[in-house]
Design an enzyme around this catalytic site. Structure first.
Site, PDB file in Angstrom:
ATOM      1  N   ARG A 189      53.819  25.263  87.820  1.00  0.00           N
ATOM      2  CA  ARG A 189      55.112  24.560  87.867  1.00  0.00           C
ATOM      3  C   ARG A 189      55.183  23.649  89.095  1.00  0.00           C
ATOM      4  O   ARG A 189      55.715  22.542  89.022  1.00  0.00           O
ATOM      5  CB  ARG A 189      56.265  25.563  87.870  1.00  0.00           C
ATOM      6  N   HIS A 233      68.284  29.470  94.395  1.00  0.00           N
ATOM      7  CA  HIS A 233      67.229  30.261  93.749  1.00  0.00           C
ATOM      8  C   HIS A 233      65.851  30.016  94.354  1.00  0.00           C
ATOM      9  O   HIS A 233      64.829  30.385  93.768  1.00  0.00           O
ATOM     10  CB  HIS A 233      67.182  29.966  92.241  1.00  0.00           C
TER      11      HIS A 233
HETATM   12  N1  APR Z   1      71.728  16.545  80.024  1.00  0.00           N
HETATM   13  C1  APR Z   1      72.727  17.479  80.203  1.00  0.00           C
HETATM   14  N2  APR Z   1      72.569  18.816  79.933  1.00  0.00           N
HETATM   15  C2  APR Z   1      71.367  19.199  79.462  1.00  0.00           C
HETATM   16  C3  APR Z   1      70.297  18.282  79.233  1.00  0.00           C
HETATM   17  C4  APR Z   1      70.520  16.911  79.555  1.00  0.00           C
HETATM   18  N3  APR Z   1      69.575  15.987  79.377  1.00  0.00           N
HETATM   19  N4  APR Z   1      69.224  18.976  78.758  1.00  0.00           N
HETATM   20  C5  APR Z   1      69.619  20.275  78.672  1.00  0.00           C
HETATM   21  N5  APR Z   1      70.906  20.410  79.092  1.00  0.00           N
HETATM   22  C6  APR Z   1      71.679  21.646  79.209  1.00  0.00           C
HETATM   23  C7  APR Z   1      71.490  22.613  78.067  1.00  0.00           C
HETATM   24  O1  APR Z   1      72.409  22.369  77.024  1.00  0.00           O
HETATM   25  C8  APR Z   1      71.735  23.964  78.749  1.00  0.00           C
HETATM   26  O2  APR Z   1      73.119  24.311  78.696  1.00  0.00           O
HETATM   27  O3  APR Z   1      71.195  22.313  80.359  1.00  0.00           O
HETATM   28  C9  APR Z   1      71.343  23.718  80.211  1.00  0.00           C
HETATM   29  C10 APR Z   1      70.057  24.387  80.640  1.00  0.00           C
HETATM   30  O4  APR Z   1      70.271  25.773  80.590  1.00  0.00           O
HETATM   31  P1  APR Z   1      69.137  26.806  81.055  1.00  0.00           P
HETATM   32  O5  APR Z   1      67.855  26.434  80.459  1.00  0.00           O
HETATM   33  O6  APR Z   1      69.688  28.166  80.791  1.00  0.00           O
HETATM   34  O7  APR Z   1      68.995  26.545  82.632  1.00  0.00           O
HETATM   35  P2  APR Z   1      69.942  27.025  83.823  1.00  0.00           P
HETATM   36  O8  APR Z   1      71.362  27.149  83.390  1.00  0.00           O
HETATM   37  O9  APR Z   1      69.658  26.152  84.973  1.00  0.00           O
HETATM   38  O10 APR Z   1      69.353  28.492  84.109  1.00  0.00           O
HETATM   39  C11 APR Z   1      69.938  29.253  85.142  1.00  0.00           C
HETATM   40  O11 APR Z   1      68.344  31.002  84.850  1.00  0.00           O
HETATM   41  O12 APR Z   1      66.196  31.435  84.279  1.00  0.00           O
HETATM   42  C12 APR Z   1      67.079  31.450  85.317  1.00  0.00           C
HETATM   43  O13 APR Z   1      66.712  31.192  87.649  1.00  0.00           O
HETATM   44  C13 APR Z   1      66.648  30.512  86.435  1.00  0.00           C
HETATM   45  O14 APR Z   1      67.955  28.898  87.667  1.00  0.00           O
HETATM   46  C14 APR Z   1      67.710  29.414  86.393  1.00  0.00           C
HETATM   47  C15 APR Z   1      68.902  30.127  85.805  1.00  0.00           C
END
Ligand code: APR
Length: 239
Positions: A64, A114
């Site tokens: 990563r 994080h």
């Molecule tokens: N523009 C806006 N929103 C977006 C886009 C985009 N181009 N692409 C994806 N998303 C949104 C998705 O709809 C989703 O709600 O971003 C979000 C990503 O969610 P996750 O994959 O769950 O990521 P995140 O919320 O950052 O995860 C939180 O979980 O796995 C752990 O520690 C890790 O920091 C991470 C935490």
């Protein structure tokens, strides 16, 4: 798009998640092509997993980190940096992301709750070091010389995020809380909107779709981060 019409904003807290870096080519965690669709987080991102199979965990985080060299900040990262530089009031940027795209997008303050891919933590002396080369179970801590004690400086499931006191103080004192590209399923970050609401803040969610906490936001702007963040920053700077 709903007009901003938020009364005098002086203190802003912005929380970002993986969605803000998606358009730079970094996978999110829970979208259909997300990291946790390809890897079991309990086998990769817990202290127990690291004890069980450190080689697997080193490989995952080295890959990563190396991927960062092949991607660039996008318009959303740059717009947030512009807001930090030009907004008359105070902007506090806290991210769940471990990539360095906010900094490379020009942000002068980024609170990585994080951890970071470009950092390692020594389990012997507890010092953290910047890292840009692969490391593994034989690597030497540059600070204390201990061998095999370096681990990714990432907050894993079951561990307490960094900077929680500072973040709490900002949330309870802000006028405007904005969440960008986060699914709202991982706490404590998913609870920040409620803390901000308790402090009397106005709250805006930017996401491509509904999140698990959409209902707590006064305003939702559903669309891609590179479009919606740029538009919102322009409105905030226009005052
Ligand atoms: N523009 C806006 N929103 C977006 C886009 C985009 N181009 N692409 C994806 N998303 C949104 C998705 O709809 C989703 O709600 O971003 C979000 C990503 O969610 P996750 O994959 O769950 O990521 P995140 O919320 O950052 O995860 C939180 O979980 O796995 C752990 O520690 C890790 O920091 C991470 C935490």
């Amino acid at each position: 798009m709903q007009p901003l019409n938020v009364p005098a904003v002086e203190r802003i807290v912005i929380l970002t998640g993986a969605g803000v870096s998606a358009e730079s080519g970094l996978a999110t965690f829970r979208d259909s092509d997300g990291l946790w669709e390809k890897h079991d987080p309990m086998q990769i991102a817990t202290p127990e997993a690291f004890e069980r199979d450190p080689a697997l965990v080193y490989r995952f985080y080295n890959a990563r980190r190396n991927q960062l060299q092949g991607v660039n900040p996008n318009a959303a990262h740059r717009a947030l940096a512009q807001l930090q530089q030009e907004f008359s009031g105070d902007v506090f940027l806290v991210t769940q992301n471990v990539d360095n795209l906010h900094e490379r997008g020009g942000s002068n303050q980024v609170c990585h709750m994080h951890g970071e891919l470009n950092s390692v933590l020594c389990r012997a002396c507890h010092a953290t070091q910047r890292v840009f080369e692969d490391y593994d179970g034989q690597s030497i801590c540059p600070r204390c010389g201990a061998s095999g004690k370096l681990r990714p400086d990432i907050v894993w499931f079951g561990e307490i995020p960094y900077h929680m006191e500072a973040i709490g103080a900002r949330l309870s004192g802000c006028d405007l809380f904005i969440a960008v590209g986060t699914s709202g399923v991982v706490y404590p970050a998913a609870g920040f909107v409620q803390e901000a609401l308790l402090g009397g803040a106005h709250t805006i969610e930017i996401n491509r779709e509904l999140s698990a906490v959409t209902g707590y936001f006064h305003h939702q702007r559903h669309g891609s981060a590179t479009v919606e963040v740029v538009a919102l920053v322009a409105e905030l700077l226009a005052g």
